[in-house]
Design an enzyme around this catalytic site. Structure first.
Site, PDB file in Angstrom:
ATOM      1  NE  ARG A   1      -3.549  -2.154   2.781  1.00 15.95           N
ATOM      2  CZ  ARG A   1      -3.307  -3.310   3.384  1.00 15.95           C
ATOM      3  NH1 ARG A   1      -2.140  -3.523   3.969  1.00 15.95           N
ATOM      4  NH2 ARG A   1      -4.227  -4.246   3.417  1.00 15.95           N
TER       5      ARG A   1
ATOM      6  CE  LYS B   1      -6.825  -0.035   4.592  1.00 18.77           C
ATOM      7  NZ  LYS B   1      -7.683  -0.296   3.443  1.00 18.77           N
TER       8      LYS B   1
ATOM      9  CG  HIS C   1      -4.817  -0.280  -3.645  1.00 19.82           C
ATOM     10  ND1 HIS C   1      -4.160  -0.276  -2.430  1.00 19.82           N
ATOM     11  CD2 HIS C   1      -5.668  -1.342  -3.602  1.00 19.82           C
ATOM     12  CE1 HIS C   1      -4.602  -1.279  -1.686  1.00 19.82           C
ATOM     13  NE2 HIS C   1      -5.519  -1.930  -2.373  1.00 19.82           N
TER      14      HIS C   1
ATOM     15  NE  ARG D   1      -2.815  -4.544  -0.482  1.00 18.35           N
ATOM     16  CZ  ARG D   1      -2.150  -5.312   0.368  1.00 18.35           C
ATOM     17  NH1 ARG D   1      -0.838  -5.350   0.326  1.00 18.35           N
ATOM     18  NH2 ARG D   1      -2.786  -6.043   1.253  1.00 18.35           N
TER      19      ARG D   1
ATOM     20  CG  HIS E   1      -4.967  -9.800   2.304  1.00 13.56           C
ATOM     21  ND1 HIS E   1      -5.082 -10.355   1.050  1.00 13.56           N
ATOM     22  CD2 HIS E   1      -4.905  -8.459   2.103  1.00 13.56           C
ATOM     23  CE1 HIS E   1      -5.106  -9.396   0.139  1.00 13.56           C
ATOM     24  NE2 HIS E   1      -4.985  -8.241   0.762  1.00 13.56           N
TER      25      HIS E   1
ATOM     26  CE1 TYR F   1      -5.505  -8.858  -5.907  1.00 14.94           C
ATOM     27  CE2 TYR F   1      -5.225  -9.801  -3.731  1.00 14.94           C
ATOM     28  CZ  TYR F   1      -5.349  -8.700  -4.554  1.00 14.94           C
ATOM     29  OH  TYR F   1      -5.326  -7.445  -4.018  1.00 14.94           O
TER      30      TYR F   1
END
Length: 191
Positions: free
Chosen positions: A53, A78, A143, A146, A169, A178
């Protein structure tokens, strides 16, 4: 005869938010051009290779790099999973070239502009301008790099859990987009 597919028949009707490997190569070549080509190339290369990010990319410190071991510590935001990730040879060479060129500063941050630490707005602007220079038919935003990383790893046949950890994640639902569209998943089904 070519079949015409209406937008209602399309599986995924959202706007494209990633770059193919060919488009990624085009943008990296375009990033090398210009007064700050060494830095810009490294910015985009690391954003893509590590699925960073903007805030994660711009927060990389020189102390996060271990060029002898070929590693970078990726500090995820995050509430993501922070990890040490390998650096490939071209990244190490690009980092060394940037460190030679980077002006002496008291800043611990890797990426600096002429006025100090690189800002989100500056990086957004760079991505858009480099995308134009690469003559890509879509507006490039940070983004996308990413997402491009996630799709590239899925297309290489990487396991969903591995991609999840690599991108930091916490929830696998964020990773499944993905692998869901990766054609490599279906190879060998009819053997």
């Amino acid at each position: 005869m070519k079949a015409i597919v209406s937008s209602e028949d399309a599986v995924d009707q959202r706007k494209k938010n990633f770059l193919t490997e060919t488009e990624t190569t085009q943008i990296l070549v375009a990033a090398r051009k210009g007064r700050h080509g060494i830095r810009n190339y490294l910015l985009l290369l690391m954003a893509y290779r590590h699925g960073l990010r903007v805030s994660e990319l711009l927060a990389i410190r020189i102390s996060d790099l271990d060029l002898d071991a070929g590693r970078v510590f990726v500090r995820r935001t995050k509430n993501g999973l922070s990890t040490n990730q390998p650096l490939k040879g071209d990244e190490i060479r690009a980092i060394r070239a940037w460190l030679r060129k980077r002006r002496v500063s008291n800043s611990p941050l890797l990426f600096l502009s002429e006025r100090g630490p690189m800002t989100r707005q500056a990086f957004n602007y760079l991505c858009e301008e480099i995308g134009k220079r690469a003559s890509l038919p879509l507006k490039i935003h940070p983004h996308m790099l990413r997402h491009s990383c996630g799709f590239a790893l899925a297309n290489k046949g990487c396991d969903t859990r591995l991609i999840q950890d690599y991108l930091g994640h916490r929830n696998i639902r964020h990773t499944q987009i993905y692998t869901r569209t990766a054609a490599v998943r279906f190879e060998g089904l009819w053997r």
